[in-house]
Motif scaffolding. Structure first.
Motif, PDB file in Angstrom:
ATOM      1  N   ILE A   1       8.855 -10.386   6.986  1.00 57.38           N
ATOM      2  CA  ILE A   1       8.274 -10.532   5.650  1.00 57.38           C
ATOM      3  C   ILE A   1       8.473 -11.963   5.163  1.00 57.38           C
ATOM      4  O   ILE A   1       7.550 -12.584   4.635  1.00 57.38           O
ATOM      5  CB  ILE A   1       8.905  -9.516   4.665  1.00 57.38           C
ATOM      6  CG1 ILE A   1       8.467  -8.094   5.030  1.00 57.38           C
ATOM      7  CG2 ILE A   1       8.521  -9.840   3.226  1.00 57.38           C
ATOM      8  CD1 ILE A   1       9.233  -7.004   4.300  1.00 57.38           C
ATOM      9  N   GLN A   2       9.671 -12.503   5.366  1.00 58.28           N
ATOM     10  CA  GLN A   2       9.965 -13.865   4.930  1.00 58.28           C
ATOM     11  C   GLN A   2       9.164 -14.890   5.734  1.00 58.28           C
ATOM     12  O   GLN A   2       8.643 -15.866   5.186  1.00 58.28           O
ATOM     13  CB  GLN A   2      11.452 -14.153   5.052  1.00 58.28           C
ATOM     14  CG  GLN A   2      12.297 -13.354   4.089  1.00 58.28           C
ATOM     15  CD  GLN A   2      13.792 -13.489   4.366  1.00 58.28           C
ATOM     16  OE1 GLN A   2      14.204 -14.153   5.309  1.00 58.28           O
ATOM     17  NE2 GLN A   2      14.595 -12.849   3.532  1.00 58.28           N
ATOM     18  N   MET A   3       9.046 -14.679   7.042  1.00 58.16           N
ATOM     19  CA  MET A   3       8.357 -15.639   7.911  1.00 58.16           C
ATOM     20  C   MET A   3       6.852 -15.666   7.668  1.00 58.16           C
ATOM     21  O   MET A   3       6.240 -16.725   7.664  1.00 58.16           O
ATOM     22  CB  MET A   3       8.615 -15.311   9.374  1.00 58.16           C
ATOM     23  CG  MET A   3      10.011 -15.637   9.842  1.00 58.16           C
ATOM     24  SD  MET A   3      10.305 -15.144  11.563  1.00 58.16           S
ATOM     25  CE  MET A   3       9.008 -16.003  12.425  1.00 58.16           C
TER      26      MET A   3
ATOM     27  N   THR B   1       6.223  -1.706   3.894  1.00 57.16           N
ATOM     28  CA  THR B   1       5.485  -0.619   3.244  1.00 57.16           C
ATOM     29  C   THR B   1       4.591   0.134   4.213  1.00 57.16           C
ATOM     30  O   THR B   1       4.674   1.361   4.306  1.00 57.16           O
ATOM     31  CB  THR B   1       4.693  -1.150   2.037  1.00 57.16           C
ATOM     32  OG1 THR B   1       5.623  -1.707   1.098  1.00 57.16           O
ATOM     33  CG2 THR B   1       3.899  -0.044   1.371  1.00 57.16           C
ATOM     34  N   PRO B   2       3.720  -0.535   4.996  1.00 57.79           N
ATOM     35  CA  PRO B   2       2.899   0.232   5.931  1.00 57.79           C
ATOM     36  C   PRO B   2       3.702   0.927   7.026  1.00 57.79           C
ATOM     37  O   PRO B   2       3.334   2.010   7.487  1.00 57.79           O
ATOM     38  CB  PRO B   2       1.931  -0.788   6.528  1.00 57.79           C
ATOM     39  CG  PRO B   2       2.355  -2.114   6.055  1.00 57.79           C
ATOM     40  CD  PRO B   2       3.335  -1.936   4.956  1.00 57.79           C
ATOM     41  N   VAL B   3       4.822   0.338   7.435  1.00 63.03           N
ATOM     42  CA  VAL B   3       5.658   0.976   8.453  1.00 63.03           C
ATOM     43  C   VAL B   3       6.267   2.264   7.892  1.00 63.03           C
ATOM     44  O   VAL B   3       6.233   3.311   8.535  1.00 63.03           O
ATOM     45  CB  VAL B   3       6.766   0.011   8.952  1.00 63.03           C
ATOM     46  CG1 VAL B   3       7.834   0.754   9.734  1.00 63.03           C
ATOM     47  CG2 VAL B   3       6.157  -1.083   9.804  1.00 63.03           C
ATOM     48  N   ILE B   4       6.795   2.195   6.689  1.00 60.05           N
ATOM     49  CA  ILE B   4       7.384   3.386   6.070  1.00 60.05           C
ATOM     50  C   ILE B   4       6.324   4.449   5.831  1.00 60.05           C
ATOM     51  O   ILE B   4       6.550   5.641   6.091  1.00 60.05           O
ATOM     52  CB  ILE B   4       8.119   3.010   4.769  1.00 60.05           C
ATOM     53  CG1 ILE B   4       9.367   2.190   5.101  1.00 60.05           C
ATOM     54  CG2 ILE B   4       8.480   4.251   3.955  1.00 60.05           C
ATOM     55  CD1 ILE B   4      10.017   1.538   3.912  1.00 60.05           C
ATOM     56  N   GLU B   5       5.146   4.049   5.371  1.00 54.92           N
ATOM     57  CA  GLU B   5       4.057   5.015   5.168  1.00 54.92           C
ATOM     58  C   GLU B   5       3.658   5.678   6.486  1.00 54.92           C
ATOM     59  O   GLU B   5       3.392   6.879   6.532  1.00 54.92           O
ATOM     60  CB  GLU B   5       2.855   4.326   4.534  1.00 54.92           C
ATOM     61  CG  GLU B   5       3.086   3.946   3.081  1.00 54.92           C
ATOM     62  CD  GLU B   5       1.983   3.068   2.518  1.00 54.92           C
ATOM     63  OE1 GLU B   5       1.123   2.566   3.286  1.00 54.92           O
ATOM     64  OE2 GLU B   5       1.983   2.865   1.280  1.00 54.92           O
TER      65      GLU B   5
END
Length: 80
Positions: A43-45, A52-56
């Motif tokens: 996310i930082q890079m 969010t999409p991974v958790i969903e």
């Protein structure tokens, strides 16, 4: 061909969904299937919210597994 393209089919075949692949230069160092981590760094890079999409997607897979437990094995869920 990228290392990720080489490794991905086997991981999916084995039912792996979220894995960390450690690559140094052109060498595969490690595949983390129990503790992939790294989402916060990505996310930082890249300034893109991957979490969010991974958790969903994980939530969707858990739902599918609960609805179709006798039909959907991890190898199929990994492809969804």
């Amino acid at each position: 061909m990228k290392l990720t393209d080489i490794v991905r089919p086997k991981l999916v075949q084995d039912g792996m969904f979220l894995d960390g692949i450690d690559i140094v230069g052109e060498k595969l160092m490690e595949i983390n299937v129990f503790s992939p981590g790294g989402l916060n760094v990505m996310i930082q890079m890249c300034s893109i919210d991957f979490a969010t999409p991974v958790i969903e997607s994980i939530e969707r897979k858990v739902y599918y597994k609960s609805m179709y437990s006798n039909y959907l094995y991890n190898s199929r869920l990994a492809r969804l």
